[in-house]
Design an enzyme around this catalytic site. Structure first.
Site, PDB file in Angstrom:
ATOM      1  N   ILE A  12       4.339   6.024  17.749  1.00  0.00           N
ATOM      2  CA  ILE A  12       5.805   6.330  17.885  1.00  0.00           C
ATOM      3  C   ILE A  12       6.017   7.520  18.633  1.00  0.00           C
ATOM      4  O   ILE A  12       6.955   7.674  19.291  1.00  0.00           O
ATOM      5  CB  ILE A  12       6.260   5.897  16.486  1.00  0.00           C
ATOM      6  N   ASN A  32      -2.266  17.793  15.603  1.00  0.00           N
ATOM      7  CA  ASN A  32      -3.722  18.343  15.361  1.00  0.00           C
ATOM      8  C   ASN A  32      -4.569  17.492  15.828  1.00  0.00           C
ATOM      9  O   ASN A  32      -5.885  17.420  15.915  1.00  0.00           O
ATOM     10  CB  ASN A  32      -3.924  18.469  13.862  1.00  0.00           C
ATOM     11  N   ALA A  74       4.373  13.226  12.317  1.00  0.00           N
ATOM     12  CA  ALA A  74       3.107  13.576  11.975  1.00  0.00           C
ATOM     13  C   ALA A  74       2.791  13.268  10.588  1.00  0.00           C
ATOM     14  O   ALA A  74       3.615  14.001   9.844  1.00  0.00           O
ATOM     15  CB  ALA A  74       2.679  15.111  12.257  1.00  0.00           C
ATOM     16  N   ASN A  76       0.352  10.969   7.209  1.00  0.00           N
ATOM     17  CA  ASN A  76      -0.507   9.877   7.065  1.00  0.00           C
ATOM     18  C   ASN A  76       0.292   8.639   6.609  1.00  0.00           C
ATOM     19  O   ASN A  76       1.311   8.853   5.907  1.00  0.00           O
ATOM     20  CB  ASN A  76      -1.209  10.212   5.626  1.00  0.00           C
ATOM     21  N   TYR A 141       2.508   6.506  -0.441  1.00  0.00           N
ATOM     22  CA  TYR A 141       2.967   6.747   0.865  1.00  0.00           C
ATOM     23  C   TYR A 141       4.783   6.471   0.693  1.00  0.00           C
ATOM     24  O   TYR A 141       5.087   7.606   1.288  1.00  0.00           O
ATOM     25  CB  TYR A 141       2.412   5.604   1.704  1.00  0.00           C
ATOM     26  N   HIS A 187      -3.355  -2.683  11.583  1.00  0.00           N
ATOM     27  CA  HIS A 187      -2.501  -3.530  11.919  1.00  0.00           C
ATOM     28  C   HIS A 187      -2.472  -4.734  12.437  1.00  0.00           C
ATOM     29  O   HIS A 187      -3.468  -4.863  13.287  1.00  0.00           O
ATOM     30  CB  HIS A 187      -1.195  -2.675  12.669  1.00  0.00           C
ATOM     31  N   GLY A 280      -0.413  -4.561  -2.481  1.00  0.00           N
ATOM     32  CA  GLY A 280       0.659  -3.736  -2.322  1.00  0.00           C
ATOM     33  C   GLY A 280       1.578  -4.441  -1.202  1.00  0.00           C
ATOM     34  O   GLY A 280       2.563  -4.008  -0.838  1.00  0.00           O
TER      35      GLY A 280
END
Ligand code: UDP
Length: 325
Positions: A12, A32, A74, A76, A141, A187, A280
């Site tokens: 994105i 990174n 940036a 996780n 998350y 995904h 989840g």
């Protein structure tokens, strides 16, 4: 404006960078390359390879470049991974975000756009989900993004940081040059397209006993180009104050509908097997984006699932083994 884009080598962030540069902004990318790709870095951006965990490196970027605004991608981002490794999320995502925010505040930067998530809404009481919905993060998350939203809320009240938190539903699709590539890929749309490319035999459907019309999960897929446009509008609007927006198309598609559309577009049979539910996963996630439409005039150009999957397919055909291969 000169905008610092963290994660500008990622999916994105790289598409947003493309649109920022096309709209005349200057972009400094800080990444990174742990999840991003050098080939996704826009050639007219300034690229700094660095890690948000390295506070001195983050401060150095602000010392070196006069930054007007920050867009923070940036991160996780995997729900299931966060359940297995909570400290990467309620730890690293939050600490890295704090390093960035502290550097921004100490350098006088007062404009910030945060990538947030639909994973703030684990038990929605209304569908589509609007900004009034009670926040119940669905995983470490989601909690990490919620914590960053709360930190921004307090920075707004205490030091005048103007921020936009954009809660994405399912980002999908590609620009001509930049698309979705994760390693490992988890995904749905890229996995389905890898089957069509002959790189995987089949796609496993995670659960067919959900309370939905065909028993598979329903998601709101939003084109990454439309998502990028929303960032630019949100940035412009910050002078009028902070804001949060849910970002989706307001339409849901089941996993089986996605596979069927990919079959039509690619001409490949795309075999499926039914598997168990993925922990989840809520049954249905659909966004109401009425607020950003009304307040900022956001109007998605690619709301159709066909366009979303077609652009993703075009990118995958042009990059069958991903970036640089
Ligand atoms: N999904 C699936 N098989 C896969 C990957 C995903 O059935 O191999 C389903 C997943 O359960 C969810 C939807 O596809 O209902 C979208 O999942 P994805 O991981 O793309 O995005 P998420 O909704 O987790 O952000």
């Amino acid at each position: 404006m000169r905008i610092l884009v963290t994660g500008g080598a990622g999916y994105i962030g790289s598409v947003v960078t493309e649109q920022l540069i096309e709209s005349g902004h200057e972009v400094v990318i800080f990444d990174n390359l742990s999840l991003g790709h050098m080939e996704a870095v826009h050639p007219r951006s300034t690229f700094v390879r660095g890690d948000l965990a390295d506070r001195a490196a983050v401060f150095e970027v602000f010392d070196t470049y006069p930054i007007d605004a920050v867009m923070h991608f940036a991160s996780n981002t995997l729900v299931a991974d966060s359940v297995e490794f909570p400290f990467k999320y309620v730890g690293d995502n939050v600490v890295n975000g704090l390093n960035l925010l502290r550097a921004a505040v100490e350098h006088g930067v007062r404009r910030f756009v945060l990538s947030s998530t639909a994973n703030l809404f684990d038990k929605p009481e209304r569908m589509p989900i609007d900004e009034q919905e009670r926040i119940i993060p669905g995983s470490p998350y989601g909690e990490s993004k919620h914590m960053l939203e709360r930190i921004l809320y307090w920075l707004d009240r205490t030091v005048g940081m103007r921020y936009a938190a954009l809660r994405y539903f399912n980002a999908a699709g590609a620009s001509v040059l930049r698309g979705e590539q994760h390693e490992p890929e988890t995904h749905l749309i890229p996995l389905v397209l890898q089957v069509a490319l002959g790189q995987r035999e089949k796609i496993t459907i995670f659960g067919s006993d959900y309370p939905t019309p065909d028993g598979t999960c329903v998601r709101d897929y939003i084109h990454v180009m439309d998502l990028a446009q929303a960032h630019i509008l949100a940035l412009q609007a910050l002078t009028d104050g902070s804001r949060v927006y849910n970002l989706g198309n307001g339409r849901g598609f089941s996993v089986l509908e996605v596979v069927e559309m990919a079959r039509q577009i690619t001409g490949h049979p795309i075999p499926i097997v039914m598997g168990p539910r993925r922990p989840g996963d809520p049954a249905v996630l659909i966004a109401s984006s009425d607020r950003i439409r009304a307040e900022l005039g956001w109007n998605p150009r690619f709301p159709d699932l066909r366009d979303i999957i077609q652009t993703a397919w075009d990118w995958h055909v042009a990059h069958p083994n991903g970036y640089g291969k």
